[in-house]
Design an enzyme around this catalytic site. Structure first.
Site, PDB file in Angstrom:
ATOM      1  N   ASN A   4      24.824 -27.806  35.810  1.00 31.58           N
ATOM      2  CA  ASN A   4      24.708 -29.077  36.531  1.00 31.58           C
ATOM      3  C   ASN A   4      23.362 -29.738  36.212  1.00 31.58           C
ATOM      4  O   ASN A   4      22.318 -29.085  36.277  1.00 31.58           O
ATOM      5  CB  ASN A   4      24.780 -28.849  38.040  1.00 31.58           C
ATOM      6  CG  ASN A   4      25.909 -27.911  38.425  1.00 31.58           C
ATOM      7  OD1 ASN A   4      27.055 -28.178  38.135  1.00 31.58           O
ATOM      8  ND2 ASN A   4      25.563 -26.804  39.056  1.00 31.58           N
ATOM      9  N   MET A  46      26.030 -22.339  35.734  1.00 31.66           N
ATOM     10  CA  MET A  46      26.599 -23.668  35.483  1.00 31.66           C
ATOM     11  C   MET A  46      25.476 -24.690  35.339  1.00 31.66           C
ATOM     12  O   MET A  46      24.575 -24.759  36.159  1.00 31.66           O
ATOM     13  CB  MET A  46      27.525 -24.062  36.655  1.00 31.66           C
ATOM     14  CG  MET A  46      28.070 -25.465  36.558  1.00 31.66           C
ATOM     15  SD  MET A  46      29.070 -25.696  35.051  1.00 31.66           S
ATOM     16  CE  MET A  46      28.828 -27.448  34.767  1.00 31.66           C
ATOM     17  N   GLU A  74      21.699 -22.444  29.617  1.00 31.92           N
ATOM     18  CA  GLU A  74      21.932 -23.543  30.573  1.00 31.92           C
ATOM     19  C   GLU A  74      20.961 -24.698  30.350  1.00 31.92           C
ATOM     20  O   GLU A  74      21.329 -25.866  30.517  1.00 31.92           O
ATOM     21  CB  GLU A  74      21.821 -23.031  32.017  1.00 31.92           C
ATOM     22  CG  GLU A  74      22.781 -21.912  32.384  1.00 31.92           C
ATOM     23  CD  GLU A  74      24.243 -22.188  32.027  1.00 31.92           C
ATOM     24  OE1 GLU A  74      24.667 -23.359  32.106  1.00 31.92           O
ATOM     25  OE2 GLU A  74      24.943 -21.244  31.655  1.00 31.92           O
TER      26      GLU A  74
END
Length: 891
Positions: free
Chosen positions: A294, A292, A327
């Site tokens: 972030n 993920m 990512e």
């Protein structure tokens, strides 16, 4: 995010995709959150305070925001120095996951306000929101860390917030924790001080992080736990990899160095400096997705960021590189510039997927990733999008629980294929210039697909909107049928919608796609030809040799006449076709046979004609297409199945023996994968020499020599041990799962257990998901291999029906795991009676959160049933003739 993993056909063309969205009222707009959180590792709860600065857009006596499974203890609204309300009335709407705060004194339009809420939440085990993740320490004790996963709609599960991508705000986050624990968030640390904890009555530390730039709630992240780290100074800002103490942190070295190089490369490529003060990447023991993005604090499954060259194979290394670069691409595409709502998810995921291949190709040209793109990304997109229950790239999203279902091969793979197609059409330089303009213009803001098309149009001088809107706003893609006219050297090309169920209705075949024909002749490739009508004629230099969709960057299948297909097979042998061309041609032929455009026996003959092929990805596709036929014929007569297995063995055995299964230091990345694939394919098809080699390796491994099986063939050796062995082999592999410290090895062991056909061992495999020894992130792993044999497919379905209530309880509708499990447990059937059983079981049940997965499973069964009814006799005759010929040649 990198994903691992009733639908009705939604066609977004000409409709307002914003209509009917469940979104928050626009009367107030958040500008800044001050969030303080303190987790309790004994009770698995946490306490929090959030203060949200608001701009008041309309006179208001209420504020609505998102909350989920939070207890609100106090709420205060302040405007200027005046407290508007210290005990407003709160009401909760469960279906929209909103809390409405109502108060008497009105907030005035144009003013500023503050909303303060104190709350508690569960440090849950759902891998969503603010949750707990556990791991085993080397001394056998259990370690716990608290981490977050907010995408798509779980920030509301962590703290009260305005949980929509377009409601960007700045964040100042503070974490209260035991002094020995590491605290991380999106930003770097501003200060650290002792604090008396009200929750525990002990002295803890409060770590306050610097204020973030404007960002969406789904990108907020914070972690508290015992973590080790390594750092590199090879980028202008600190880059670190963190992992729990039970992992060897040095296994993060490959990802760390790659991240530093990639950040530098992206800064130059996008002409946009990375705007945060640091980049942290963390291995999380329980993680639902692959990773993920972030902002500044990327979280990963352990296996997707930690990599040990000694114990993991070449394909694992490629996966790790791809996930890390995916990512990091999001830090710009998604984080800096964000889609305005979830129907634009593809803008994030399609681009990050395309960019990971683009950068991987530059960093590791010897991996030849654009070749494997054709077998991996393109085929994944075309496979899902050939189902009636697929969806457009820009799919209307109304409710929170619908969002998770579009994290699929359409948003990721088809989205990236559209970008590859447009980059080829515009030329890479113009495409990249458009991307730079897009990022500059919309930095820290939100966009829609049209904004990207506008930037690409401006950079290239071509009308991209007109061309590309059709590809993103409609479901499906065409099959392009080619016929030839020798008199005037022309080809006649016609497009129609392709459905795997082979039952396209006239109303489903209205869309005319701009099809980039990419005509390859002996003179090179003509990228200018576009079919934008139903059908057209094109003059070509010579009918001696031509092929459409050069390198397979176009999103369509090409159907040739049997005679032309034969000529193309010869052209492949003569070296006139690129690796991508040969791979894509096999993929098209296999898929079109499944859709009724040609006979399946023709595909088998085509595969037989590739016996002199030398390239890994082409063989990968050959084995994959043969596997698809075997999958459709899995419940058919054993003699036919044995005949297909014999054919597979005849195709690959000699090549496997020649390549060998000893891996040397001099073997390149592709060679390692090629050897591994041939070994596995020959052995699983019953090749005696390979089976003996695998048996010997496994015996040494079972006796304690853990280096006896090379990582590149670990899965194959385990698979053969289970397919041809019994309880003893099962115990060794289960024990490997239980005791190995290597995540890659453990996953391989778990993934292969289902290959055993023994009823007692099938039962034991099906007990694993609820046994407590398999993490919830991995429950699908032991189930997957049960789909390789009829006994397993039947047992899987029975298990699902008996445990469905428990599955629904463990994996709520808003999360994606239930859809994955339903798909695994139902999609391998091939008969109408089984389809009716599945439909009957789900009739009357709530399909919330997995309706799309179920519809796609049912479509897949229908497609196989139709395929079998067309070609059952065709394959029977082909297999019988093949076996007769084999016997004759042996005599």
């Amino acid at each position: 995010m990198c994903k691992l993993h009733g639908g009705t056909e939604a066609d977004a063309a000409g409709m307002d995709i914003t209509k009917g969205r469940e979104i928050l009222p626009a009367n107030v707009v958040p500008t800044h959150y001050d969030l303080t959180v303190e987790p309790d590792f004994k009770k698995f709860t946490y306490e929090g305070t959030v203060i949200v600065d608001l701009d008041v857009a309309e006179d208001s006596t209420s504020i609505s925001l998102n909350t989920l499974e939070l207890d609100i203890h106090s709420t205060k609204i302040i405007s200027g120095s005046q407290t508007i309300s210290s005990s407003p009335s709160l009401s909760y709407d469960e279906s929209s996951q909103t809390t409405k705060i109502t108060f008497e004194n009105s907030l005035k339009k144009g003013s500023k306000a503050q909303l303060e809420m104190k709350f508690t939440g569960q440090l849950n085990d759902k891998m969503a929101g603010f949750y707990r993740s556990t791991y085993k320490n080397t001394d056998g004790s259990q370690g716990v860390l608290a981490t977050t996963q907010m995408e798509p709609t779980d920030a509301r599960r962590a703290f009260p917030c305005f949980d929509e991508p377009s409601l960007k705000a700045e964040f100042t986050i503070s974490l209260i924790a035991d002094k020995k624990l590491t605290c991380l968030s999106n930003m770097d640390v501003a200060s650290e001080a002792d604090v008396q904890s009200e929750m525990s009555g002990t002295t803890k530390k409060i770590v306050k992080f610097n204020r973030s730039p404007r960002m969406s709630t789904y990108l907020v992240a914070f972690i508290v736990g015992e973590l080790n780290y390594i750092e590199t100074d090879k980028f202008r800002l600190p880059v670190r990899v963190y992992a729990p103490p039970n992992q060897d942190i040095e296994h993060g070295r490959f990802s760390l160095e790659l991240a530093a190089r990639t950040l530098e490369f992206y800064e130059k490529t996008f002409d946009s400096p990375f705007p945060l003060p640091k980049m942290d990447m963390v291995a999380i023991p329980d993680f639902a997705a692959g990773a993920m993005e972030n902002w500044g604090l990327i979280t990963y499954r352990v296996v997707d960021v930690l990599f040990d060259e000694k114990t993991s194979g070449a394909s694992t290394k490629e996966r790790v590189a791809e996930v890390v670069q995916h990512e990091l691409a999001h830090q710009w595409f998604g984080n800096l510039v964000t889609m305005d709502f979830w129907d634009g998810l593809w803008l994030n995921e399609g681009f990050a997927t395309w960019m990971s291949w683009y950068s991987c190709n530059i960093f590791y040209p010897e991996w030849k990733v654009w070749q494997s793109y054709v077998t991996d990304t393109l085929q994944g997109a075309l496979s899902l999008d050939s189902l009636r229950s697929s969806h457009p790239i820009e799919v209307p999203v109304k409710k929170a629980e619908e969002v998770n279902q579009i994290f699929d091969a359409i948003s990721y793979s088809k989205g990236s294929c559209v970008l590859r197609m447009i980059s080829k059409y515009l030329g890479e330089d113009a495409f990249m210039e458009g991307i730079r303009q897009y990022l500059k213009k919309h930095a820290y803001g939100n966009t829609q697909t049209g904004d990207l098309w506008a930037a690409l149009s401006q950079a290239s001088g071509k009308n991209v909107v007109e061309t590309m809107d059709i590809w993103t706003k409609h479901v499906g893609y065409p099959v392009v049928s080619v016929t030839e006219n020798e008199k005037d050297n022309t080809i006649h090309v016609k497009q129609n919608r392709l459905l795997r169920t082979a039952d396209v209705k006239p109303e489903e075949d209205q869309v005319l796609y701009p099809v980039f024909l990419g005509l390859r002749t002996k003179d090179g490739v003509n990228e200018e030809l576009v079919l934008s009508k139903r059908e057209d004629n094109f003059k070509i230099p010579s009918l001696d040799f031509f092929k459409l969709n050069a390198d397979h960057s176009g999103i369509y299948r090409t159907s040739y006449t049997p005679k032309r297909l034969e000529k193309l097979g010869q052209a492949a042998r003569d070296g006139l076709l690129s690796v991508e061309d040969r791979t894509g041609m096999i993929a098209d032929a296999g898929a079109l046979a499944a859709c009724g455009y040609q006979k399946t026996s023709g595909v088998l003959n085509l595969l037989k004609g590739f016996d002199s092929e030398t390239e890994f990805v082409v063989w990968n596709e050959i084995i994959s297409r043969l596997g698809a036929i075997q999958g459709a014929w899995i419940f058919e007569d054993q003699k036919i199945r044995d005949g297909l297995e014999t054919f597979q063995r005849d195709l690959v055995s000699e090549k496997a023996h020649k390549a060998g299964w000893v891996f040397k230091d001099g073997d390149d990345h592709i060679q390692q994968q090629f050897k591994g694939m041939l070994f596995g394919s020959a052995g699983m098809a019953g090749d005696a020499t390979v089976r003996k080699a695998a048996k010997d390796m496994f015996a040494k491994f079972a006796a304690g020599d853990k280096s006896a099986i090379h990582p590149n063939i670990r899965g194959s050796v385990f698979g053969m041990a289970l397919k041809y062995g019994g309880k003893e082999e099962y115990e060794v592999i289960l024990d490997t799962y239980r005791k190995s410290v290597n995540v890659d090895e453990r996953n391989t062991a778990l993934r292969t257990l289902g290959r055993s056909k023994d009823p007692e061992l099938i039962k034991r495999t099906l007990e694993l998901p609820f046994s407590g020894e398999v993490k919830e992130q991995d429950v699908y792993l032991p189930l997957s291999a049960l789909r390789t044999h009829p006994e397993g497919i039947g047992a899987l379905y029975e298990w699902m029906t008996q445990n469905f209530d428990e599955l629904a309880r463990r994996f709520p509708a808003g999360l994606s795991m239930l859809g994955t499990l339903v798909s695994i447990c139902t999609s391998s059937f091939t008969k109408k009676a089984d389809l009716e059983r599945v439909e009957k079981f789900f009739d009357g049940k709530s399909l919330k959160g997995f309706n799309q997965s179920l519809a796609q499973s049912c479509d897949a069964i229908k497609a196989k049933e139709a395929w079998l009814s067309r070609d059952r006799q065709d394959i029977k005759e082909w297999v019988e003739a093949y076996q007769a010929k084999s016997i004759k040649s042996e005599l």
